[in-house]
Motif scaffolding. Sequence first.
Motif, PDB file in Angstrom:
ATOM      1  N   TYR A  38       0.839  -1.199   0.000  1.00  0.00           N
ATOM      2  CA  TYR A  38       0.000   0.000   0.000  1.00  0.00           C
ATOM      3  C   TYR A  38       0.876   1.252   0.000  1.00  0.00           C
ATOM      4  O   TYR A  38       0.637   2.191  -0.751  1.00  0.00           O
ATOM      5  N   HIS A  39       1.896   1.256   0.854  1.00  0.00           N
ATOM      6  CA  HIS A  39       2.806   2.406   0.933  1.00  0.00           C
ATOM      7  C   HIS A  39       3.444   2.683  -0.422  1.00  0.00           C
ATOM      8  O   HIS A  39       3.472   3.836  -0.883  1.00  0.00           O
ATOM      9  N   LEU A  40       3.949   1.639  -1.067  1.00  0.00           N
ATOM     10  CA  LEU A  40       4.607   1.823  -2.361  1.00  0.00           C
ATOM     11  C   LEU A  40       3.620   2.286  -3.434  1.00  0.00           C
ATOM     12  O   LEU A  40       3.939   3.182  -4.230  1.00  0.00           O
ATOM     13  N   ALA A  41       2.413   1.700  -3.440  1.00  0.00           N
ATOM     14  CA  ALA A  41       1.412   2.100  -4.433  1.00  0.00           C
ATOM     15  C   ALA A  41       0.956   3.535  -4.188  1.00  0.00           C
ATOM     16  O   ALA A  41       0.811   4.318  -5.137  1.00  0.00           O
ATOM     17  N   SER A  42       0.753   3.900  -2.917  1.00  0.00           N
ATOM     18  CA  SER A  42       0.300   5.260  -2.616  1.00  0.00           C
ATOM     19  C   SER A  42       1.387   6.277  -2.940  1.00  0.00           C
ATOM     20  O   SER A  42       1.109   7.361  -3.453  1.00  0.00           O
ATOM     21  N   ARG A  43       2.624   5.910  -2.699  1.00  0.00           N
ATOM     22  CA  ARG A  43       3.731   6.810  -3.051  1.00  0.00           C
ATOM     23  C   ARG A  43       3.771   7.020  -4.566  1.00  0.00           C
ATOM     24  O   ARG A  43       4.017   8.130  -5.038  1.00  0.00           O
ATOM     25  N   SER A  44       3.508   5.958  -5.330  1.00  0.00           N
ATOM     26  CA  SER A  44       3.477   6.076  -6.798  1.00  0.00           C
ATOM     27  C   SER A  44       2.378   7.029  -7.252  1.00  0.00           C
ATOM     28  O   SER A  44       2.582   7.827  -8.173  1.00  0.00           O
ATOM     29  N   VAL A  45       1.208   6.970  -6.605  1.00  0.00           N
ATOM     30  CA  VAL A  45       0.107   7.880  -6.953  1.00  0.00           C
ATOM     31  C   VAL A  45       0.503   9.321  -6.650  1.00  0.00           C
ATOM     32  O   VAL A  45       0.289  10.224  -7.458  1.00  0.00           O
ATOM     33  N   ILE A  46       1.113   9.531  -5.478  1.00  0.00           N
ATOM     34  CA  ILE A  46       1.524  10.884  -5.093  1.00  0.00           C
ATOM     35  C   ILE A  46       2.590  11.405  -6.058  1.00  0.00           C
ATOM     36  O   ILE A  46       2.515  12.540  -6.536  1.00  0.00           O
ATOM     37  N   GLU A  47       3.573  10.555  -6.378  1.00  0.00           N
ATOM     38  CA  GLU A  47       4.629  10.972  -7.314  1.00  0.00           C
ATOM     39  C   GLU A  47       4.046  11.320  -8.678  1.00  0.00           C
ATOM     40  O   GLU A  47       4.422  12.333  -9.284  1.00  0.00           O
ATOM     41  N   ALA A  48       3.120  10.499  -9.166  1.00  0.00           N
ATOM     42  CA  ALA A  48       2.514  10.742 -10.480  1.00  0.00           C
ATOM     43  C   ALA A  48       1.720  12.053 -10.497  1.00  0.00           C
ATOM     44  O   ALA A  48       1.760  12.793 -11.478  1.00  0.00           O
ATOM     45  N   SER A  49       1.025  12.343  -9.389  1.00  0.00           N
ATOM     46  CA  SER A  49       0.210  13.568  -9.358  1.00  0.00           C
ATOM     47  C   SER A  49       1.069  14.830  -9.263  1.00  0.00           C
ATOM     48  O   SER A  49       0.616  15.912  -9.628  1.00  0.00           O
ATOM     49  N   LEU A  50       2.313  14.697  -8.816  1.00  0.00           N
ATOM     50  CA  LEU A  50       3.198  15.861  -8.660  1.00  0.00           C
ATOM     51  C   LEU A  50       4.242  15.987  -9.771  1.00  0.00           C
ATOM     52  O   LEU A  50       4.900  17.019  -9.890  1.00  0.00           O
ATOM     53  N   ARG A  51       4.376  14.947 -10.579  1.00  0.00           N
ATOM     54  CA  ARG A  51       5.443  14.902 -11.595  1.00  0.00           C
ATOM     55  C   ARG A  51       5.425  16.110 -12.527  1.00  0.00           C
ATOM     56  O   ARG A  51       6.471  16.694 -12.815  1.00  0.00           O
ATOM     57  N   ASP A  52       4.249  16.490 -13.000  1.00  0.00           N
ATOM     58  CA  ASP A  52       4.162  17.614 -13.950  1.00  0.00           C
ATOM     59  C   ASP A  52       4.580  18.943 -13.324  1.00  0.00           C
ATOM     60  O   ASP A  52       4.821  19.919 -14.033  1.00  0.00           O
ATOM     61  N   GLY A  54       7.201  19.094 -11.181  1.00  0.00           N
ATOM     62  CA  GLY A  54       8.619  18.979 -10.835  1.00  0.00           C
ATOM     63  C   GLY A  54       8.872  18.806  -9.354  1.00  0.00           C
ATOM     64  O   GLY A  54       9.942  19.181  -8.868  1.00  0.00           O
ATOM     65  N   LEU A  55       7.908  18.233  -8.644  1.00  0.00           N
ATOM     66  CA  LEU A  55       8.049  18.034  -7.199  1.00  0.00           C
ATOM     67  C   LEU A  55       8.000  16.560  -6.840  1.00  0.00           C
ATOM     68  O   LEU A  55       7.312  15.775  -7.496  1.00  0.00           O
ATOM     69  N   GLY A  56       8.695  16.211  -5.771  1.00  0.00           N
ATOM     70  CA  GLY A  56       8.597  14.882  -5.183  1.00  0.00           C
ATOM     71  C   GLY A  56       7.720  14.949  -3.942  1.00  0.00           C
ATOM     72  O   GLY A  56       7.370  16.044  -3.476  1.00  0.00           O
ATOM     73  N   PRO A  57       7.383  13.789  -3.379  1.00  0.00           N
ATOM     74  CA  PRO A  57       6.503  13.759  -2.208  1.00  0.00           C
ATOM     75  C   PRO A  57       7.014  14.563  -1.009  1.00  0.00           C
ATOM     76  O   PRO A  57       6.254  15.299  -0.393  1.00  0.00           O
ATOM     77  N   THR A  58       8.292  14.440  -0.691  1.00  0.00           N
ATOM     78  CA  THR A  58       8.800  15.161   0.483  1.00  0.00           C
ATOM     79  C   THR A  58       8.842  16.653   0.217  1.00  0.00           C
ATOM     80  O   THR A  58       8.545  17.459   1.114  1.00  0.00           O
ATOM     81  N   GLN A  59       9.166  17.059  -1.015  1.00  0.00           N
ATOM     82  CA  GLN A  59       9.106  18.484  -1.353  1.00  0.00           C
ATOM     83  C   GLN A  59       7.679  18.994  -1.179  1.00  0.00           C
ATOM     84  O   GLN A  59       7.464  20.090  -0.652  1.00  0.00           O
ATOM     85  N   TYR A  60       6.708  18.189  -1.593  1.00  0.00           N
ATOM     86  CA  TYR A  60       5.302  18.560  -1.429  1.00  0.00           C
ATOM     87  C   TYR A  60       4.978  18.779   0.055  1.00  0.00           C
ATOM     88  O   TYR A  60       4.342  19.769   0.422  1.00  0.00           O
ATOM     89  N   TYR A  61       5.414  17.843   0.905  1.00  0.00           N
ATOM     90  CA  TYR A  61       5.093  17.960   2.329  1.00  0.00           C
ATOM     91  C   TYR A  61       5.782  19.156   2.981  1.00  0.00           C
ATOM     92  O   TYR A  61       5.231  19.755   3.909  1.00  0.00           O
ATOM     93  N   VAL A  62       6.968  19.530   2.493  1.00  0.00           N
ATOM     94  CA  VAL A  62       7.615  20.753   2.987  1.00  0.00           C
ATOM     95  C   VAL A  62       6.757  21.961   2.612  1.00  0.00           C
ATOM     96  O   VAL A  62       6.450  22.813   3.461  1.00  0.00           O
ATOM     97  N   LEU A  63       6.340  22.027   1.352  1.00  0.00           N
ATOM     98  CA  LEU A  63       5.487  23.138   0.915  1.00  0.00           C
ATOM     99  C   LEU A  63       4.154  23.137   1.665  1.00  0.00           C
ATOM    100  O   LEU A  63       3.639  24.195   2.037  1.00  0.00           O
ATOM    101  N   TYR A  64       3.601  21.961   1.904  1.00  0.00           N
ATOM    102  CA  TYR A  64       2.349  21.841   2.660  1.00  0.00           C
ATOM    103  C   TYR A  64       2.507  22.477   4.044  1.00  0.00           C
ATOM    104  O   TYR A  64       1.685  23.295   4.468  1.00  0.00           O
ATOM    105  N   GLN A  65       3.567  22.085   4.738  1.00  0.00           N
ATOM    106  CA  GLN A  65       3.800  22.604   6.088  1.00  0.00           C
ATOM    107  C   GLN A  65       3.964  24.123   6.068  1.00  0.00           C
ATOM    108  O   GLN A  65       3.358  24.830   6.873  1.00  0.00           O
TER     109      GLN A  65
END
Length: 189
Positions: A38-52, A54-65
């Motif tokens: 589940y973790h790997l699949a969910s990470r893939s969904v998050i990565e795919a939604s942010l790819r366009d 130019g962000l990765g998941p952790t970059q997203y969470y930094v911006l979120y915070q």
Amino acid sequence: MPDEAIDPHAPHAPQAPAAVGGHGGDALDTVGAWAKKYHLASRSVIEASLRDYGLGPTQYYVLYQLSHAGPTIQRDLGVMLSVERATLSGIVATLVRKGLVIQEADVSDQRQRVLRLTDAGRALWAELPDPVAILKDVAYSGISEADLAVARQVLQDATAKLTDYVTRLSAERQPILYPARAPQRRRDE
């Protein structure tokens, strides 16, 4: 009986033999294995939604915070996100290079770095999709709140038990003491 077909779902059907090493059952069909999948699949969904963007998941969470809590001390952000200091430093450096985040010394403690969104960071944040909402819509569609609550509770309890176990195990271990090395004699002596 040897010539008869065995129904594995029958009440008293013989069990499959335990795997070599005493680890019976299918190791790929455990709660832990499914949590990892589940973790790997969910990470893939998050990565795919942010790819366009130019962000990765952790970059997203930094911006979120930074967009939700405002300026944040970098060290505290690492603790919040469970990210190693060196890893977070690289992520922050990338966000600074992209012009999305400003990193500056804290006025009360010059050793600490405070992170803030730039105007470009706020503009990007406003147009980003919410990968967590996408994930929830896809993964939890058709699953009842009661089932989700049970799954959450099982994983919370299991995580707490494993964390406690590792803590106790670490406390019981004695440090390895290496014998003092004899001084090496120089060849010219």
